[in-house]
Design a protein around this motif. Structure first.
Motif, PDB file in Angstrom:
ATOM      1  N   ARG A   1       0.833  -1.211   0.000  1.00 12.37           N
ATOM      2  CA  ARG A   1       0.000   0.000   0.000  1.00 12.37           C
ATOM      3  C   ARG A   1       0.862   1.254   0.000  1.00 12.37           C
ATOM      4  NH1 ARG A   1      -1.755   3.050   4.066  1.00 12.37           N
ATOM      5  NH2 ARG A   1      -1.181   1.518   5.651  1.00 12.37           N
ATOM      6  N   THR A   2       1.893   1.267   0.818  1.00 12.03           N
ATOM      7  CA  THR A   2       2.773   2.438   0.864  1.00 12.03           C
ATOM      8  C   THR A   2       3.488   2.635  -0.460  1.00 12.03           C
ATOM      9  OG1 THR A   2       3.097   2.060   3.233  1.00 12.03           O
ATOM     10  CG2 THR A   2       4.662   3.524   2.115  1.00 12.03           C
ATOM     11  N   GLU A   3       3.961   1.551  -1.058  1.00 14.33           N
ATOM     12  CA  GLU A   3       4.628   1.651  -2.350  1.00 14.33           C
ATOM     13  C   GLU A   3       3.676   2.186  -3.417  1.00 14.33           C
ATOM     14  OE1 GLU A   3       7.627   1.548  -5.090  1.00 14.33           O
ATOM     15  OE2 GLU A   3       7.733   1.281  -2.918  1.00 14.33           O
ATOM     16  N   ARG A   4       2.426   1.712  -3.372  1.00 12.14           N
ATOM     17  CA  ARG A   4       1.433   2.198  -4.346  1.00 12.14           C
ATOM     18  C   ARG A   4       1.207   3.692  -4.165  1.00 12.14           C
ATOM     19  NH1 ARG A   4      -3.665   3.764  -4.555  1.00 12.14           N
ATOM     20  NH2 ARG A   4      -4.985   3.243  -6.371  1.00 12.14           N
ATOM     21  N   ASP A   5       1.060   4.157  -2.928  1.00 11.56           N
ATOM     22  CA  ASP A   5       0.847   5.575  -2.666  1.00 11.56           C
ATOM     23  C   ASP A   5       1.982   6.415  -3.225  1.00 11.56           C
ATOM     24  OD1 ASP A   5      -1.502   4.976  -1.424  1.00 11.56           O
ATOM     25  OD2 ASP A   5      -0.774   5.224   0.619  1.00 11.56           O
ATOM     26  N   ARG A   6       3.202   5.965  -3.040  1.00 12.70           N
ATOM     27  CA  ARG A   6       4.351   6.729  -3.528  1.00 12.70           C
ATOM     28  C   ARG A   6       4.376   6.759  -5.052  1.00 12.70           C
ATOM     29  NH1 ARG A   6       9.569   5.710   0.453  1.00 12.70           N
ATOM     30  NH2 ARG A   6       8.549   6.445   2.363  1.00 12.70           N
ATOM     31  N   ASN A   7       4.021   5.669  -5.686  1.00 12.43           N
ATOM     32  CA  ASN A   7       3.985   5.646  -7.142  1.00 12.43           C
ATOM     33  C   ASN A   7       2.905   6.576  -7.691  1.00 12.43           C
ATOM     34  OD1 ASN A   7       6.070   3.773  -7.308  1.00 12.43           O
ATOM     35  ND2 ASN A   7       4.679   2.007  -7.316  1.00 12.43           N
ATOM     36  N   ILE A   8       1.740   6.603  -7.013  1.00 12.79           N
ATOM     37  CA  ILE A   8       0.664   7.491  -7.430  1.00 12.79           C
ATOM     38  C   ILE A   8       1.098   8.946  -7.254  1.00 12.79           C
ATOM     39  CG2 ILE A   8      -1.669   8.282  -6.915  1.00 12.79           C
ATOM     40  CD1 ILE A   8      -1.721   5.643  -8.311  1.00 12.79           C
ATOM     41  N   ALA A   9       1.729   9.251  -6.120  1.00 11.43           N
ATOM     42  CA  ALA A   9       2.188  10.616  -5.858  1.00 11.43           C
ATOM     43  C   ALA A   9       3.220  11.051  -6.895  1.00 11.43           C
ATOM     44  CB  ALA A   9       2.768  10.712  -4.448  1.00 11.43           C
ATOM     45  N   ARG A  10       4.116  10.150  -7.260  1.00 13.83           N
ATOM     46  CA  ARG A  10       5.136  10.468  -8.263  1.00 13.83           C
ATOM     47  C   ARG A  10       4.477  10.704  -9.631  1.00 13.83           C
ATOM     48  NH1 ARG A  10       7.689   6.100  -7.749  1.00 13.83           N
ATOM     49  NH2 ARG A  10       8.889   6.795  -5.933  1.00 13.83           N
ATOM     50  N   ALA A  11       3.491   9.874  -9.975  1.00 17.29           N
ATOM     51  CA  ALA A  11       2.796  10.033 -11.251  1.00 17.29           C
ATOM     52  C   ALA A  11       2.038  11.360 -11.302  1.00 17.29           C
ATOM     53  CB  ALA A  11       1.835   8.868 -11.462  1.00 17.29           C
ATOM     54  N   ARG A  12       1.485  11.769 -10.174  1.00 18.78           N
ATOM     55  CA  ARG A  12       0.768  13.050 -10.117  1.00 18.78           C
ATOM     56  C   ARG A  12       1.709  14.219 -10.368  1.00 18.78           C
ATOM     57  NH1 ARG A  12       0.567  16.485  -6.032  1.00 18.78           N
ATOM     58  NH2 ARG A  12      -1.112  18.054  -5.934  1.00 18.78           N
ATOM     59  N   LEU A  13       2.866  14.210  -9.718  1.00 18.38           N
ATOM     60  CA  LEU A  13       3.833  15.294  -9.906  1.00 18.38           C
ATOM     61  C   LEU A  13       4.310  15.347 -11.354  1.00 18.38           C
ATOM     62  CD1 LEU A  13       5.890  14.998  -6.600  1.00 18.38           C
ATOM     63  CD2 LEU A  13       4.184  16.741  -7.190  1.00 18.38           C
ATOM     64  N   GLN A  14       4.564  14.197 -11.947  1.00 17.45           N
ATOM     65  CA  GLN A  14       4.996  14.165 -13.344  1.00 17.45           C
ATOM     66  C   GLN A  14       3.905  14.710 -14.264  1.00 17.45           C
ATOM     67  OE1 GLN A  14       5.980  10.045 -13.905  1.00 17.45           O
ATOM     68  NE2 GLN A  14       8.031  10.212 -12.963  1.00 17.45           N
ATOM     69  N   PHE A  15       2.661  14.365 -13.958  1.00 17.26           N
ATOM     70  CA  PHE A  15       1.550  14.847 -14.775  1.00 17.26           C
ATOM     71  C   PHE A  15       1.411  16.362 -14.676  1.00 17.26           C
ATOM     72  CE2 PHE A  15      -3.040  16.061 -14.538  1.00 17.26           C
ATOM     73  CZ  PHE A  15      -3.320  15.985 -15.889  1.00 17.26           C
ATOM     74  N   LEU A  16       1.588  16.906 -13.463  1.00 11.98           N
ATOM     75  CA  LEU A  16       1.471  18.347 -13.279  1.00 11.98           C
ATOM     76  C   LEU A  16       2.609  19.106 -13.941  1.00 11.98           C
ATOM     77  CD1 LEU A  16       0.328  18.511  -9.532  1.00 11.98           C
ATOM     78  CD2 LEU A  16      -1.084  18.847 -11.556  1.00 11.98           C
ATOM     79  N   ALA A  17       3.761  18.429 -14.063  1.00 15.64           N
ATOM     80  CA  ALA A  17       4.948  19.106 -14.586  1.00 15.64           C
ATOM     81  C   ALA A  17       5.024  19.104 -16.104  1.00 15.64           C
ATOM     82  CB  ALA A  17       6.207  18.461 -14.005  1.00 15.64           C
ATOM     83  N   ASN A  18       4.278  18.256 -16.791  1.00 14.75           N
ATOM     84  CA  ASN A  18       4.345  18.216 -18.247  1.00 14.75           C
ATOM     85  C   ASN A  18       2.953  18.076 -18.844  1.00 14.75           C
ATOM     86  OD1 ASN A  18       3.608  15.354 -18.263  1.00 14.75           O
ATOM     87  ND2 ASN A  18       5.677  14.980 -17.482  1.00 14.75           N
ATOM     88  N   THR A  19       2.892  17.966 -20.133  1.00 17.06           N
ATOM     89  CA  THR A  19       1.602  17.910 -20.839  1.00 17.06           C
ATOM     90  C   THR A  19       1.157  16.494 -21.171  1.00 17.06           C
ATOM     91  OG1 THR A  19       2.743  18.157 -22.961  1.00 17.06           O
ATOM     92  CG2 THR A  19       1.994  20.175 -21.862  1.00 17.06           C
ATOM     93  N   GLU A  20       1.919  15.494 -20.752  1.00 16.68           N
ATOM     94  CA  GLU A  20       1.568  14.112 -21.045  1.00 16.68           C
ATOM     95  C   GLU A  20       0.422  13.640 -20.152  1.00 16.68           C
ATOM     96  OE1 GLU A  20       2.794  12.338 -23.514  1.00 16.68           O
ATOM     97  OE2 GLU A  20       3.973  14.115 -24.083  1.00 16.68           O
ATOM     98  N   PRO A  21      -0.391  12.699 -20.614  1.00 13.91           N
ATOM     99  CA  PRO A  21      -1.452  12.134 -19.767  1.00 13.91           C
ATOM    100  C   PRO A  21      -0.845  11.429 -18.565  1.00 13.91           C
ATOM    101  CG  PRO A  21      -1.793  11.561 -22.073  1.00 13.91           C
ATOM    102  CD  PRO A  21      -0.417  12.147 -21.973  1.00 13.91           C
TER     103      PRO A  21
END
Length: 607
Positions: free
Chosen positions: A5-25
């Motif tokens: 669960r903790t690993e999943r949360d960190r992966n989701i958080a990382r994906a969110r930051l990447q999404f906010l930083a660029n124009t990719e889905p």
């Protein structure tokens, strides 16, 4: 060692930051529903570090939704006492209407992020959250910790489910369960769906209780005599034949508003002016049920007509008036026309009688209501072989040296005699200096046995010299005052276009929401346009003109109308997906929402 669960949360958080930083889905590790909500939130320009939401402190704390939710929330509040959980109910637009919290620490946190009664937690303001996603997608969902778009919400998880009206299927609000992030957070979905179902059941019981109370009150009063009696509830109208023969759907709305203004005072009376200008004395009593106020019982007294006042009030006369009221409630079909609305029945009967007895008639009503069609149909019903001759006072009143003589000459040249009909359109356009000559021409035609009819927008607009030319007058109701006839009218108009054309079921609700300022003529034009561009054997929502998807009341410039039509077309082609429509138009989703509000654009909810 990190848990799954903790690993999943960190992966989701990382994906969110990447999404906010660029124009990719967003990355595919993010659940599809969350990905879609993130993209909507980003295009809306929702903030990621501060919660800024509108506040509305004044709202109905005794609404049906709030009252239905209260017993369910009371039960949950007891069950969740001392726990790190909170239950919340919002209305269909995301406004928080009630909140019950198990512990003080969670309550303080929710206050800081404004998840409290009076605030709005729709997706367009807060971004991805349980309430917003449930209302946007109209289905249950769970938003876990780091899946929230706003960072200040990421230490809680929430599950939400829409609350629907069991009868209409319309979404009335949302049920939400919020708690601190923890091992049990994935079990919330079942609880919140059960709670939403409980609220839906209570709302249905309220509706049934109201209907039973209104029916009982109606039966008790309607048992005596034949005076007009009406029961008005939130979604129920009961009327005896004496009332239905004299009232339209718009009259029901006016009477309901007048009854609500009287409050709880017993046996109150009030005079109400109806949509056709007639005044009625209303005696009102509030009807209560075990679930609260069910509606109003109205006993009506209409002003007697002059002939009625002169008639002796014997038992035979009283029964005759009752039979007249019953006859007026029955449909009066005319060839090629459709509708059974009481006001339409009344004018149809009047026009038919005047055609049969050759009584000069003045028909008034808004443009496009069907005045000429009524005259043609009633004239044909008499067996006449020729169509009515129509002379337009507006067209014949052009400026020029012979303008004063042009209209009377056109009337004198029209064929006259038994079996003939002469229609003077736009009577109010007759110039004052033409009045006497026009009146003489009409009188001469009537003397030859010609049926004389005048039409205009408003009856007071008849020039004084012409008033004596018309023995009777009748009002043709606007389409917005006879929307119950809409299905029959649509079928009738589509049959004129083509025998094999029909409407999809979802088209009629959209047509009912329109005001139809151009009346039946506007409806006919819209259906012809839709039928010409249809892609299947029937008319679908996407075939309707873009203007019908807009409920704006202000007049639009040519540029604004073009922009509105382009926006509606893009939304229809995207099946109501605002994000996709925005991308195709090259604008932000925030602009889509703003333009939809500005133009009053309403599209069917995506299922």
């Amino acid at each position: 060692m990190l848990t799954d669960r903790t690993e999943r949360d960190r992966n989701i958080a990382r994906a969110r930051l990447q999404f906010l930083a660029n124009t990719e889905p967003p990355a595919t590790i993010v659940p599809e529903g969350i990905r879609n909500s993130w993209q909507r939130s980003k295009y809306l320009g929702v903030g990621t570090d501060e919660v800024v939401v509108p506040y509305q402190p004044d709202y109905d704390r005794q609404s049906r939704l709030v009252r239905a939710a209260s017993p369910v929330l009371d039960r949950l509040e007891q069950a969740l006492a001392g726990s790190d959980a909170c239950v919340i109910v919002t209305d269909r637009k995301g406004w928080v209407r009630d909140r019950r919290v198990g512990e003080k620490r969670l309550s303080a946190h929710l206050d800081r992020v404004h998840l409290a009664p009076g605030f709005n937690y729709a997706e367009q303001f807060v971004g991805t959250n349980g309430i917003g996603v449930a209302l946007e997608e109209r289905k249950p969902n769970v938003v876990l910790g780091t899946e929230h778009f706003n960072e200040r919400l990421q230490n809680v998880s929430c599950a939400a489910a829409p609350i629907r009206n069991s009868v209409t299927g319309r979404v009335e609000g949302a049920m939400n369960l919020t708690c601190w992030n923890g091992p049990a957070r994935t079990l919330m979905a079942a609880l919140v769906q059960e709670a939403a179902s409980d609220i839906e059941r209570v709302m249905y019981e309220f509706s049934s209780s109201h209907q039973r109370a209104l029916l009982e009150a109606f039966q008790q009063v309607n048992h005596y005599g034949d005076r007009p009696v009406l029961c008005l509830g939130q979604d129920l109208v009961l009327a005896n034949s004496a009332a239905s023969a004299r009232l339209t759907g718009d009259d029901h709305r006016l009477l309901h508003e007048a009854a609500a203004d009287l409050g709880h005072a017993p046996r109150t009376r009030k005079q109400v002016q109806l949509s056709g200008g007639e005044t009625v004395l209303m005696r009102c009593r509030q009807v209560d049920s075990s679930a609260g106020t069910a509606g109003y019982l109205l006993e009506l007294a209409f002003a007697d007509r002059p002939a009625d006042r002169a008639r002796p009030r014997t038992g035979l006369s009283y029964g005759s008036r009752s039979r007249e009221a019953q006859d007026a409630a029955r449909p009066w079909p005319l060839p090629g026309l459709a509708g059974t609305d009481p006001a339409w029945n009344t004018v149809s009967r009047t026009v038919s009688r005047c055609a049969r007895e050759r009584i000069p008639l003045l028909l008034h009503g808004e443009t496009g209501t069907g005045k000429s069609a009524l005259v043609h149909a009633a004239h044909a019903l008499t067996g006449a072989a020729s169509a009515p001759v129509i002379v337009d006072a507006m067209a014949s009143g052009a400026a020029g040296a012979d303008a004063e003589a042009e209209l009377p000459a056109a009337l004198r040249e029209a064929p006259t005699g038994p079996g003939r009909a002469l229609v003077l359109r736009n009577v109010d356009a007759v110039a004052p200096e033409q009045g006497p000559a026009v009146a003489r021409a009409l009188d001469a035609a009537a003397a030859q046995g010609t049926w004389i009819v005048g039409t205009l927008h408003r009856a007071p607009g008849v020039p004084e010299p012409l008033r004596r030319c018309f023995t009777e007058a009748a009002a043709v109701p606007a389409l917005r005052h006879r929307l119950a006839d809409l299905p029959a009218l649509v079928d009738c108009l589509l049959r004129r276009i083509g025998a094999d054309i029909e409407c999809a079921p979802e088209v009629l609700p959209l047509l009912r929401r329109h005001d139809w300022p151009g009346n039946i003529r506007q409806l006919d034009t819209a259906l012809r346009e839709a039928a010409a561009g249809r892609r299947t054997y029937r008319v679908e929502l996407r075939d309707l003109p873009p203007s019908l998807h807009s409920a704006g009341s202000r007049s639009l410039s040519a540029w604004e109308a073009s922009e509105r039509d382009t926006l509606v077309q893009a939304l229809l082609e995207a099946d109501g997906n605002k994000l996709l429509a925005a991308q195709r138009l090259g604008i932000s989703r925030t602009t889509i929402y703003r333009k939809m509000r500005s133009y009053g654009i309403t599209l069917p909810a995506r299922r």
